[in-house]
Scaffold this motif. Structure first.
Motif, PDB file in Angstrom:
ATOM      1  N   LEU A 143       0.840  -1.187   0.000  1.00  0.00           N
ATOM      2  CA  LEU A 143       0.000   0.000   0.000  1.00  0.00           C
ATOM      3  C   LEU A 143       0.882   1.245   0.000  1.00  0.00           C
ATOM      4  CD1 LEU A 143      -2.714  -0.946   2.656  1.00  0.00           C
ATOM      5  CD2 LEU A 143      -2.618  -1.532   0.219  1.00  0.00           C
ATOM      6  N   SER A 144       0.390   2.265  -0.679  1.00  0.00           N
ATOM      7  CA  SER A 144       1.094   3.549  -0.716  1.00  0.00           C
ATOM      8  C   SER A 144       0.156   4.655  -0.280  1.00  0.00           C
ATOM      9  CB  SER A 144       1.591   3.846  -2.134  1.00  0.00           C
ATOM     10  OG  SER A 144       2.476   2.860  -2.596  1.00  0.00           O
ATOM     11  N   CYS A 145       0.721   5.675   0.310  1.00  0.00           N
ATOM     12  CA  CYS A 145      -0.060   6.847   0.718  1.00  0.00           C
ATOM     13  C   CYS A 145       0.795   8.085   0.508  1.00  0.00           C
ATOM     14  CB  CYS A 145      -0.479   6.727   2.169  1.00  0.00           C
ATOM     15  SG  CYS A 145      -1.278   8.202   2.831  1.00  0.00           S
ATOM     16  N   ALA A 146       0.246   9.033  -0.229  1.00  0.00           N
ATOM     17  CA  ALA A 146       0.956  10.279  -0.475  1.00  0.00           C
ATOM     18  C   ALA A 146       0.222  11.429   0.194  1.00  0.00           C
ATOM     19  CB  ALA A 146       1.076  10.535  -1.973  1.00  0.00           C
ATOM     20  N   ALA A 147       0.942  12.215   0.953  1.00  0.00           N
ATOM     21  CA  ALA A 147       0.376  13.393   1.610  1.00  0.00           C
ATOM     22  C   ALA A 147       0.591  14.619   0.738  1.00  0.00           C
ATOM     23  CB  ALA A 147       1.032  13.592   2.964  1.00  0.00           C
ATOM     24  N   SER A 148      -0.348  15.565   0.846  1.00  0.00           N
ATOM     25  CA  SER A 148      -0.286  16.754  -0.001  1.00  0.00           C
ATOM     26  C   SER A 148       0.733  17.769   0.475  1.00  0.00           C
ATOM     27  CB  SER A 148      -1.673  17.410  -0.076  1.00  0.00           C
ATOM     28  OG  SER A 148      -2.102  17.769   1.222  1.00  0.00           O
ATOM     29  N   LYS A 149       1.281  17.588   1.669  1.00  0.00           N
ATOM     30  CA  LYS A 149       2.313  18.478   2.162  1.00  0.00           C
ATOM     31  C   LYS A 149       3.369  17.666   2.888  1.00  0.00           C
ATOM     32  CE  LYS A 149       1.810  20.861   5.922  1.00  0.00           C
ATOM     33  NZ  LYS A 149       1.356  21.872   6.930  1.00  0.00           N
ATOM     34  N   ILE A 150       4.547  18.254   3.035  1.00  0.00           N
ATOM     35  CA  ILE A 150       5.648  17.554   3.684  1.00  0.00           C
ATOM     36  C   ILE A 150       5.888  18.093   5.085  1.00  0.00           C
ATOM     37  CG2 ILE A 150       8.105  17.079   3.600  1.00  0.00           C
ATOM     38  CD1 ILE A 150       7.956  17.302   0.570  1.00  0.00           C
ATOM     39  N   PHE A 151       5.825  19.414   5.199  1.00  0.00           N
ATOM     40  CA  PHE A 151       6.248  20.040   6.445  1.00  0.00           C
ATOM     41  C   PHE A 151       5.299  19.702   7.581  1.00  0.00           C
ATOM     42  CE2 PHE A 151       9.570  22.179   4.420  1.00  0.00           C
ATOM     43  CZ  PHE A 151       9.113  22.672   3.220  1.00  0.00           C
ATOM     44  N   SER A 152       5.874  19.551   8.756  1.00  0.00           N
ATOM     45  CA  SER A 152       5.126  19.411  10.004  1.00  0.00           C
ATOM     46  C   SER A 152       4.432  18.069  10.175  1.00  0.00           C
ATOM     47  CB  SER A 152       4.083  20.535  10.142  1.00  0.00           C
ATOM     48  OG  SER A 152       4.715  21.783  10.080  1.00  0.00           O
ATOM     49  N   ILE A 153       4.747  17.089   9.340  1.00  0.00           N
ATOM     50  CA  ILE A 153       4.187  15.755   9.552  1.00  0.00           C
ATOM     51  C   ILE A 153       5.045  15.030  10.579  1.00  0.00           C
ATOM     52  CG2 ILE A 153       3.654  13.526   8.529  1.00  0.00           C
ATOM     53  CD1 ILE A 153       3.050  14.917   5.940  1.00  0.00           C
ATOM     54  N   ALA A 154       4.476  14.778  11.732  1.00  0.00           N
ATOM     55  CA  ALA A 154       5.226  14.153  12.807  1.00  0.00           C
ATOM     56  C   ALA A 154       5.193  12.636  12.705  1.00  0.00           C
ATOM     57  CB  ALA A 154       4.672  14.592  14.152  1.00  0.00           C
ATOM     58  N   THR A 155       4.043  12.127  12.324  1.00  0.00           N
ATOM     59  CA  THR A 155       3.845  10.669  12.277  1.00  0.00           C
ATOM     60  C   THR A 155       2.979  10.326  11.073  1.00  0.00           C
ATOM     61  OG1 THR A 155       3.903  10.545  14.701  1.00  0.00           O
ATOM     62  CG2 THR A 155       2.944   8.670  13.533  1.00  0.00           C
ATOM     63  N   MET A 156       3.316   9.242  10.427  1.00  0.00           N
ATOM     64  CA  MET A 156       2.437   8.673   9.391  1.00  0.00           C
ATOM     65  C   MET A 156       2.263   7.196   9.693  1.00  0.00           C
ATOM     66  SD  MET A 156       3.465  10.485   5.782  1.00  0.00           S
ATOM     67  CE  MET A 156       1.885  10.069   5.019  1.00  0.00           C
ATOM     68  N   GLY A 157       1.194   6.640   9.185  1.00  0.00           N
ATOM     69  CA  GLY A 157       0.997   5.228   9.443  1.00  0.00           C
ATOM     70  C   GLY A 157      -0.278   4.694   8.842  1.00  0.00           C
ATOM     71  N   TRP A 158      -0.658   3.524   9.324  1.00  0.00           N
ATOM     72  CA  TRP A 158      -1.807   2.815   8.790  1.00  0.00           C
ATOM     73  C   TRP A 158      -2.662   2.240   9.912  1.00  0.00           C
ATOM     74  CZ3 TRP A 158      -2.647   2.856   3.582  1.00  0.00           C
ATOM     75  CH2 TRP A 158      -1.584   3.259   2.782  1.00  0.00           C
ATOM     76  N   TYR A 159      -3.964   2.354   9.717  1.00  0.00           N
ATOM     77  CA  TYR A 159      -4.949   1.690  10.549  1.00  0.00           C
ATOM     78  C   TYR A 159      -5.811   0.834   9.619  1.00  0.00           C
ATOM     79  CZ  TYR A 159      -3.913   4.567  14.657  1.00  0.00           C
ATOM     80  OH  TYR A 159      -3.299   5.154  15.739  1.00  0.00           O
ATOM     81  N   ARG A 160      -6.556  -0.074  10.210  1.00  0.00           N
ATOM     82  CA  ARG A 160      -7.472  -0.885   9.400  1.00  0.00           C
ATOM     83  C   ARG A 160      -8.763  -1.122  10.164  1.00  0.00           C
ATOM     84  NH1 ARG A 160      -4.145  -6.658   9.553  1.00  0.00           N
ATOM     85  NH2 ARG A 160      -4.653  -7.217  11.727  1.00  0.00           N
ATOM     86  N   GLN A 161      -9.803  -1.404   9.394  1.00  0.00           N
ATOM     87  CA  GLN A 161     -11.104  -1.671   9.997  1.00  0.00           C
ATOM     88  C   GLN A 161     -11.783  -2.793   9.247  1.00  0.00           C
ATOM     89  OE1 GLN A 161     -13.687   1.750  10.298  1.00  0.00           O
ATOM     90  NE2 GLN A 161     -14.849   0.802  11.946  1.00  0.00           N
ATOM     91  N   ALA A 162     -12.090  -3.861   9.963  1.00  0.00           N
ATOM     92  CA  ALA A 162     -12.834  -4.982   9.395  1.00  0.00           C
ATOM     93  C   ALA A 162     -14.325  -4.754   9.646  1.00  0.00           C
ATOM     94  CB  ALA A 162     -12.369  -6.286  10.026  1.00  0.00           C
ATOM     95  N   PRO A 163     -15.192  -5.366   8.851  1.00  0.00           N
ATOM     96  CA  PRO A 163     -16.633  -5.193   9.046  1.00  0.00           C
ATOM     97  C   PRO A 163     -17.060  -5.567  10.460  1.00  0.00           C
ATOM     98  CG  PRO A 163     -16.202  -6.259   6.957  1.00  0.00           C
ATOM     99  CD  PRO A 163     -14.893  -6.196   7.671  1.00  0.00           C
ATOM    100  N   GLY A 164     -17.800  -4.682  11.091  1.00  0.00           N
ATOM    101  CA  GLY A 164     -18.302  -4.950  12.429  1.00  0.00           C
ATOM    102  C   GLY A 164     -17.289  -4.762  13.535  1.00  0.00           C
ATOM    103  N   LYS A 165     -16.102  -4.300  13.194  1.00  0.00           N
ATOM    104  CA  LYS A 165     -15.058  -4.117  14.204  1.00  0.00           C
ATOM    105  C   LYS A 165     -14.593  -2.671  14.226  1.00  0.00           C
ATOM    106  CE  LYS A 165     -13.251  -8.833  14.159  1.00  0.00           C
ATOM    107  NZ  LYS A 165     -12.009  -9.665  14.070  1.00  0.00           N
TER     108      LYS A 165
END
Length: 120
Positions: free
Chosen positions: A20-42
């Motif tokens: 998976l890839s994720c691109a942010a529209s800005k660079i400055f001031s991003i302290a943390t990036m990451g991934w979460y997930r959600q399964a149906p009903g959870k």
């Protein structure tokens, strides 16, 4: 405002891999990036994060199988997923924690999500 654009989801068989890839529209001031997930009903759950210094943190359920990294431009985060299991299925959301100016305030931003489906 920061926009996050995810890509790379899809359908894969158990034991397979996805990136998976994720691109942010800005660079400055991003302290943390990451991934979460959600399964149906959870509830949405942490997959992993990477801070500006490069340290990573993972959920126990994905340790040793998933890896987070940032691109050279620092506004892109990747999630390499290997040995996928059916329980890894869900919508994966990109996350960014952004500092407000030079203050101690931070704002959380989320992508729209990308579906990952692992068939058994």
């Amino acid at each position: 405002q920061v926009q996050l654009a995810e890509s790379g989801g899809g359908l894969v068989q158990a034991g397979g891999s996805l990136r998976l890839s994720c691109a942010a529209s800005k660079i400055f001031s991003i302290a943390t990036m990451g991934w979460y997930r959600q399964a149906p009903g959870k509830q949405r759950e942490l997959v992993g994060t990477i801070i500006s210094g490069g340290n990573t943190n993972y959920a126990d359920s994905v340790k040793g199988r998933f890896s987070i990294s940032r691109g050279d431009a620092k506004n892109t985060v990747y999630l390499q997923m290997t040995d996928l299991k059916p329980e890894d299925s869900g919508v994966y959301y990109c996350y960014a924690k952004v500092q407000v100016g030079s203050s101690r305030l931070y704002v959380d931003y989320w992508g729209q999500g990308t579906q990952v489906t692992v068939s058994s």
